[in-house]
Design a protein around this motif. Sequence first.
Motif, PDB file in Angstrom:
ATOM      1  N   ILE A 276       1.061  18.235  -0.569  1.00  0.00           N
ATOM      2  CA  ILE A 276       0.424  17.422   0.471  1.00  0.00           C
ATOM      3  C   ILE A 276      -0.209  18.276   1.568  1.00  0.00           C
ATOM      4  O   ILE A 276      -0.838  17.752   2.476  1.00  0.00           O
TER       5      ILE A 276
ATOM      6  N   ASN B  81       2.832   7.609  -7.373  1.00  0.00           N
ATOM      7  CA  ASN B  81       2.390   8.543  -8.408  1.00  0.00           C
ATOM      8  C   ASN B  81       3.508   9.561  -8.636  1.00  0.00           C
ATOM      9  O   ASN B  81       4.568   9.475  -8.029  1.00  0.00           O
TER      10      ASN B  81
ATOM     11  N   ALA C 174       0.965   0.892  -4.187  1.00  0.00           N
ATOM     12  CA  ALA C 174      -0.379   1.400  -4.482  1.00  0.00           C
ATOM     13  C   ALA C 174      -0.432   2.926  -4.484  1.00  0.00           C
ATOM     14  O   ALA C 174      -1.190   3.518  -5.250  1.00  0.00           O
ATOM     15  N   ASN C 175       0.368   3.566  -3.646  1.00  0.00           N
ATOM     16  CA  ASN C 175       0.356   5.032  -3.556  1.00  0.00           C
ATOM     17  C   ASN C 175       1.359   5.701  -4.488  1.00  0.00           C
ATOM     18  O   ASN C 175       1.548   6.909  -4.430  1.00  0.00           O
TER      19      ASN C 175
ATOM     20  N   THR D 107       4.677  11.351  -5.498  1.00  0.00           N
ATOM     21  CA  THR D 107       5.509  10.503  -4.646  1.00  0.00           C
ATOM     22  C   THR D 107       6.927  10.401  -5.213  1.00  0.00           C
ATOM     23  O   THR D 107       7.904  10.465  -4.461  1.00  0.00           O
TER      24      THR D 107
ATOM     25  N   GLU E  88       0.825  -1.215   0.000  1.00  0.00           N
ATOM     26  CA  GLU E  88       0.000   0.000   0.000  1.00  0.00           C
ATOM     27  C   GLU E  88       0.858   1.264   0.000  1.00  0.00           C
ATOM     28  O   GLU E  88       0.619   2.194  -0.763  1.00  0.00           O
ATOM     29  N   VAL E  89       1.882   1.281   0.839  1.00  0.00           N
ATOM     30  CA  VAL E  89       2.716   2.474   0.989  1.00  0.00           C
ATOM     31  C   VAL E  89       3.629   2.692  -0.214  1.00  0.00           C
ATOM     32  O   VAL E  89       3.741   3.797  -0.730  1.00  0.00           O
TER      33      VAL E  89
END
Length: 108
Positions: free
Chosen positions: A72, A18, A15-16, A21, A11-12
């Motif tokens: 963010i 982009n 999945a996140n 990131t 997930e970290v």
Amino acid sequence: MITTLTNWLHEVFVANLNWWTLLGAIAQISFTMRFVVQWLASERAKKSVVPVAFWFFSLIGGGLLFIYSLYIKDPVFILGQGVGLLIYIRNLWLIYREWKSRKANQGT
């Protein structure tokens, strides 16, 4: 336990993932390089040294981290990087003025 950890890591870090990131990761690597440069220069000189490259990596990494922190919307991160940018710019300006002064004195 392993499945939970694997899911969390996925997930970290997957999945996140982009462009923001990736920008944050590049920014953090640039910011970290300033310490590597400073450490290597100090080891070579056998004393504590802050090379000009330290301030350039600080400016690049700090600038990218500032942009990331705006994205963010983290006020602590925004303030920390914003103040840091002023310090890096000021140090580079002082180095430039000293270099310019030395160059002018060599010509006379």
